[in-house]
Design a protein around this motif. Structure first.
Motif, PDB file in Angstrom:
ATOM      1  N   UNK A   1       7.790 -11.518 -39.667  1.00  0.00           N
ATOM      2  CA  UNK A   1       8.317 -12.871 -39.801  1.00  0.00           C
ATOM      3  C   UNK A   1       9.164 -13.253 -38.593  1.00  0.00           C
ATOM      4  N   UNK A   2       9.488 -12.286 -37.773  1.00  0.00           N
ATOM      5  CA  UNK A   2      10.278 -12.579 -36.581  1.00  0.00           C
ATOM      6  C   UNK A   2       9.408 -13.338 -35.584  1.00  0.00           C
ATOM      7  N   UNK A   3      10.048 -13.944 -34.598  1.00  0.00           N
ATOM      8  CA  UNK A   3       9.274 -14.750 -33.644  1.00  0.00           C
ATOM      9  C   UNK A   3       8.386 -13.867 -32.778  1.00  0.00           C
ATOM     10  N   UNK A   4       7.381 -14.501 -32.173  1.00  0.00           N
ATOM     11  CA  UNK A   4       6.364 -13.773 -31.428  1.00  0.00           C
ATOM     12  C   UNK A   4       6.943 -12.993 -30.254  1.00  0.00           C
ATOM     13  N   UNK A   5       8.004 -13.499 -29.667  1.00  0.00           N
ATOM     14  CA  UNK A   5       8.599 -12.814 -28.522  1.00  0.00           C
ATOM     15  C   UNK A   5       9.104 -11.437 -28.912  1.00  0.00           C
ATOM     16  N   UNK A   6       9.753 -11.337 -30.075  1.00  0.00           N
ATOM     17  CA  UNK A   6      10.273 -10.062 -30.545  1.00  0.00           C
ATOM     18  C   UNK A   6       9.124  -9.095 -30.825  1.00  0.00           C
ATOM     19  N   UNK A   7       8.056  -9.608 -31.429  1.00  0.00           N
ATOM     20  CA  UNK A   7       6.911  -8.753 -31.732  1.00  0.00           C
ATOM     21  C   UNK A   7       6.262  -8.261 -30.447  1.00  0.00           C
ATOM     22  N   UNK A   8       6.147  -9.157 -29.451  1.00  0.00           N
ATOM     23  CA  UNK A   8       5.554  -8.747 -28.173  1.00  0.00           C
ATOM     24  C   UNK A   8       6.393  -7.662 -27.512  1.00  0.00           C
ATOM     25  N   UNK A   9       7.713  -7.780 -27.646  1.00  0.00           N
ATOM     26  CA  UNK A   9       8.596  -6.735 -27.095  1.00  0.00           C
ATOM     27  C   UNK A   9       8.331  -5.395 -27.775  1.00  0.00           C
ATOM     28  N   UNK A  10       8.126  -5.445 -29.086  1.00  0.00           N
ATOM     29  CA  UNK A  10       7.855  -4.221 -29.840  1.00  0.00           C
ATOM     30  C   UNK A  10       6.506  -3.629 -29.410  1.00  0.00           C
ATOM     31  N   UNK A  11       5.507  -4.498 -29.207  1.00  0.00           N
ATOM     32  CA  UNK A  11       4.198  -4.047 -28.749  1.00  0.00           C
ATOM     33  C   UNK A  11       4.326  -3.350 -27.395  1.00  0.00           C
ATOM     34  N   UNK A  12       5.101  -3.957 -26.488  1.00  0.00           N
ATOM     35  CA  UNK A  12       5.300  -3.365 -25.160  1.00  0.00           C
ATOM     36  C   UNK A  12       5.981  -2.003 -25.264  1.00  0.00           C
ATOM     37  N   UNK A  13       6.976  -1.917 -26.167  1.00  0.00           N
ATOM     38  CA  UNK A  13       7.678  -0.639 -26.369  1.00  0.00           C
ATOM     39  C   UNK A  13       6.729   0.426 -26.913  1.00  0.00           C
ATOM     40  N   UNK A  14       5.883   0.038 -27.876  1.00  0.00           N
ATOM     41  CA  UNK A  14       4.920   0.980 -28.447  1.00  0.00           C
ATOM     42  C   UNK A  14       3.947   1.476 -27.387  1.00  0.00           C
ATOM     43  N   UNK A  15       3.506   0.571 -26.520  1.00  0.00           N
ATOM     44  CA  UNK A  15       2.583   0.965 -25.452  1.00  0.00           C
ATOM     45  C   UNK A  15       3.228   1.976 -24.512  1.00  0.00           C
ATOM     46  N   UNK A  16       4.531   1.781 -24.230  1.00  0.00           N
ATOM     47  CA  UNK A  16       5.235   2.736 -23.365  1.00  0.00           C
ATOM     48  C   UNK A  16       5.332   4.104 -24.037  1.00  0.00           C
ATOM     49  N   UNK A  17       5.652   4.097 -25.344  1.00  0.00           N
ATOM     50  CA  UNK A  17       5.778   5.362 -26.080  1.00  0.00           C
ATOM     51  C   UNK A  17       4.438   6.080 -26.167  1.00  0.00           C
ATOM     52  N   UNK A  18       3.355   5.318 -26.404  1.00  0.00           N
ATOM     53  CA  UNK A  18       2.027   5.923 -26.478  1.00  0.00           C
ATOM     54  C   UNK A  18       1.622   6.456 -25.105  1.00  0.00           C
ATOM     55  N   UNK A  19       2.007   5.734 -24.039  1.00  0.00           N
ATOM     56  CA  UNK A  19       1.699   6.205 -22.677  1.00  0.00           C
ATOM     57  C   UNK A  19       2.363   7.550 -22.411  1.00  0.00           C
ATOM     58  N   UNK A  20       3.583   7.735 -22.937  1.00  0.00           N
ATOM     59  CA  UNK A  20       4.268   9.027 -22.788  1.00  0.00           C
ATOM     60  C   UNK A  20       3.503  10.127 -23.521  1.00  0.00           C
ATOM     61  N   UNK A  21       3.031   9.792 -24.721  1.00  0.00           N
ATOM     62  CA  UNK A  21       2.262  10.762 -25.508  1.00  0.00           C
ATOM     63  C   UNK A  21       0.963  11.117 -24.787  1.00  0.00           C
ATOM     64  N   UNK A  22       0.296  10.081 -24.237  1.00  0.00           N
ATOM     65  CA  UNK A  22      -0.955  10.294 -23.512  1.00  0.00           C
ATOM     66  C   UNK A  22      -0.719  11.165 -22.283  1.00  0.00           C
ATOM     67  N   UNK A  23       0.403  10.929 -21.598  1.00  0.00           N
ATOM     68  CA  UNK A  23       0.745  11.733 -20.424  1.00  0.00           C
ATOM     69  C   UNK A  23       0.886  13.208 -20.800  1.00  0.00           C
ATOM     70  N   UNK A  24       1.565  13.446 -21.931  1.00  0.00           N
ATOM     71  CA  UNK A  24       1.719  14.816 -22.419  1.00  0.00           C
ATOM     72  C   UNK A  24       0.369  15.403 -22.796  1.00  0.00           C
ATOM     73  N   UNK A  25      -0.503  14.577 -23.428  1.00  0.00           N
ATOM     74  CA  UNK A  25      -1.826  15.042 -23.834  1.00  0.00           C
ATOM     75  C   UNK A  25      -2.655  15.411 -22.607  1.00  0.00           C
ATOM     76  N   UNK A  26      -2.563  14.586 -21.556  1.00  0.00           N
ATOM     77  CA  UNK A  26      -3.314  14.868 -20.325  1.00  0.00           C
ATOM     78  C   UNK A  26      -2.846  16.163 -19.677  1.00  0.00           C
ATOM     79  N   UNK A  27      -1.531  16.426 -19.755  1.00  0.00           N
ATOM     80  CA  UNK A  27      -0.996  17.670 -19.216  1.00  0.00           C
ATOM     81  C   UNK A  27      -1.569  18.860 -19.983  1.00  0.00           C
ATOM     82  N   UNK A  28      -1.623  18.707 -21.317  1.00  0.00           N
ATOM     83  CA  UNK A  28      -2.193  19.756 -22.163  1.00  0.00           C
ATOM     84  C   UNK A  28      -3.663  19.979 -21.823  1.00  0.00           C
ATOM     85  N   UNK A  29      -4.387  18.858 -21.594  1.00  0.00           N
ATOM     86  CA  UNK A  29      -5.801  18.961 -21.233  1.00  0.00           C
ATOM     87  C   UNK A  29      -5.982  19.714 -19.920  1.00  0.00           C
ATOM     88  N   UNK A  30      -5.119  19.390 -18.927  1.00  0.00           N
ATOM     89  CA  UNK A  30      -5.246  20.041 -17.621  1.00  0.00           C
ATOM     90  C   UNK A  30      -5.010  21.546 -17.741  1.00  0.00           C
TER      91      UNK A  30
END
Length: 418
Positions: free
Chosen positions: A164-193
Motif C-alpha cells: 500500500x506504500x507508494x511506488x517509490x518506496x517499493x522500487x527502493x525495496x526492489x533495488x535493495x533486494x537486487x543488491x542482496x541477491x547479487x551478493x548471494x550470486x557472487x558467493x554462489x559463483x565463488x563456490x562454483x569456481x
C-alpha cells in the motif's frame, strides 16, 4: 516478510482457448492450474473455458461468458476466480468490478506457492523480489485493489501493508533486494569456481515440477531433501556427491519447471536455474506415468533453451515406471534430445544402478583413451589420472607405471606433449 492467516478459498478456474491451441492442451493446463490452486490451499469448485481468437483486452473473456461466470460464482458459492493466464492490470480491475469477487491469475498463485515454500534466505529474497515486481506493475492507476484481496492466495510474502506504500518506496525495496541477491550470486559463483577446480564432473538434475527429482537425489546420495507429492515442494538448490564404480560425481537438484512460468520468476530465480548452465551435463527427469509427458518435456527444453543450455549432453530418466500398468506403455518412452535414456523408479529403487552406468558412459564419451608408461617421477600425474579419469589397467614395471585409462583432454594433452 510475514504470512497472513491461511483461509480456505473456493475458486472457479477460467481459461481462454485460442484458435491456435488444442482443446486438450487447454484442459491439461487447467488440470495443472487445479493442482496449483490446491497446493496453494484453495478448493476448486468449477471451471469455465471460452474459445476466442484472442484474449479480450478488457475482461479476458467475452461479455456472454462473463455473465455465465457471474452466475457460476453465485451457484457454486465461490469466493474467487483464477485465470489460467496472467492478467493485465486493466483486466484484473474490470473482472473484479463486474464479478464483485476476488480475482487471481496463474502467476499470482505460483508466486504464492513459492512464498509458502521458500526456506533459505536466498529463496525468500528471490520470491519477495518476484512478488514485488509483479504487484508493482499493478499499482498503476486504479490497477489492482489491494483491499479486495483480503486474505488467502496472493497475500503471503511481502504483505499488504508494504504494497500500500507508494511506488517509490517499493522500487527502493526492489533495488535493495537486487543488491542482496547479487551478493548471494557472487558467493554462489565463488563456490562454483572452487567446485570447477575440483575433480568431480557436475550433473544438473532438471525436470518438470513433481517428477521426482528430489526423490532421485535422495535415493542416489542418501540426502535428506523434502520430497512430497506436491508441485514445487522444494525450491532451493542442493548439491550432493554420488559415487559409482569408484568415479565420483556431483549431483545438483534445481527448482522444477512449469508451463507459463512467470517472467518475473524466471528473472528472480535465474541464479538458481543457471545451475544447469554451469553443470557439465544435464539429467532430465520425466514422469513416465504423466498423460502430459510430451508437453512437460517440451516445457523443460524450452526453459533450458531460454537459459541457453542447448549445448549440454542430456541423460533422460523416465521415472515412476512402477506406475505404468501396461508394459507396452514403455515403448513410447523416447527422448530424441538425450544421448542416454534409462527407465527407473526412484521411489521403488528400480534400475538406479543404470543411472550411474549412463553417467559413466556419457563421461567416457568426452574422454580419450590413454595407453602409456609413465615414469615413477610422474606420480603426481598418475594420482591426477586416478582422481579425474577412469583407470582400466595399471601395472608397475621397471620402466614405470603402465597405464590404460580414460582421461580428460587436458590430461591427454599434457601426456602427449611430454
Amino acid at each position: 516478510m510475514h504470512e497472513n492467516k491461511k483461509e480456505i478459498e473456493y475458486v472457479i478456474l477460467v481459461a481462454v482457448a485460442r484458435e491456435n491451441e488444442e482443446s486438450m492442451d487447454v484442459e491439461s493446463s487447467l488440470d495443472e492450474l487445479a493442482e496449483l490452486a490446491e497446493t496453494a490451499g484453495a478448493v476448486v469448485v468449477g471451471r469455465l473455458i471460452q474459445k476466442l481468437p484472442n484474449f479480450n483486452p478488457a475482461t479476458y473473456i467475452g461479455s456472454g461468458k462473463l455473465q455465465e461466470l457471474e452466475y457460476m460464482i453465485y451457484d457454486k458459492g465461490a469466493t474467487g476466480i483464477i485465470t489460467d493466464d496472467e492478467l493485465s492490470p486493466a483486466q484484473m480491475h474490470n473482472l473484479g468490478k463486474v464479478l464483485d469477487t476476488k480475482v487471481m491469475d496463474r502467476t499470482m498463485v505460483i508466486l504464492d506457492i513459492f512464498a509458502a515454500h521458500a526456506r533459505t534466505a536466498e529463496g525468500k529474497l528471490q520470491v519477495e523480489l518476484a512478488q514485488l515486481q509483479y504487484r508493482l506493475s499493478r499499482l498503476t492507476g486504479k490497477g489492482i485493489s489491494m483491499s479486495r484481496l483480503g486474505g488467502g492466495i496472493g497475500t503471503r510474502g511481502p504483505g499488504e501493508k508494504k504494497l500500500e506504500q507508494d511506488r517509490r518506496v517499493i522500487r527502493n525495496r526492489v533495488a535493495q533486494l537486487k543488491r542482496e541477491i547479487a551478493d548471494v550470486v557472487s558467493h554462489r559463483n565463488l563456490t562454483r569456481r572452487k567446485r570447477d577446480t575440483g575433480s568431480d564432473p557436475v550433473f544438473a538434475i532438471v525436470g518438470y515440477t513433481n517428477v521426482g527429482k528430489s526423490t532421485l537425489l535422495n535415493a542416489l546420495t542418501g540426502a535428506d531433501i523434502l520430497a512430497e507429492n506436491k508441485l514445487f515442494a522444494t525450491l532451493d538448490t542442493t548439491t550432493r556427491s554420488y559415487e559409482y564404480n569408484n568415479q565420483k560425481f556431483l549431483l545438483t537438484d534445481t527448482v522444477g519447471f512449469i508451463r507459463k512460468l512467470p517472467h518475473n520468476l524466471v528473472d528472480a530465480f535465474r541464479s538458481t536455474l543457471e545451475e544447469a548452465c554451469y553443470a557439465d551435463y544435464i539429467i532430465h527427469v520425466v514422469d513416465a506415468s504423466s498423460k502430459n509427458r510430451l508437453s512437460e518435456m517440451k516445457v523443460v527444453y524450452q526453459t533450458l533453451d531460454l537459459l541457453k543450455v542447448d549445448n549440454k549432453k542430456v541423460i533422460t530418466l523416465f521415472n515412476k515406471i512402477d506406475k505404468l500398468e501396461n508394459p507396452d506403455d514403455r515403448l513410447g518412452l523416447i527422448d530424441k534430445r538425450a544421448i542416454e535414456t534409462v527407465l527407473i523408479s526412484a521411489k521403488k529403487g528400480i534400475s538406479l544402478d543404470k543411472v550411474g552406468e549412463a553417467m559413466e558412459n556419457v563421461l567416457r564419451e568426452d574422454r580419450k583413451l590413454l595407453e602409456t608408461v609413465l615414469p615413477y617421477s610422474a606420480m603426481s600425474l598418475i594420482s591426477e589420472i586416478k582422481e579425474r579419469g577412469e583407470i582400466l589397467e595399471e601395472e608397475y614395471t621397471e620402466e614405470g607405471v603402465r597405464i590404460k585409462a580414460y582421461v580428460t583432454e587436458k590430461i591427454y594433452g599434457r601426456v602427449s606433449n611430454g
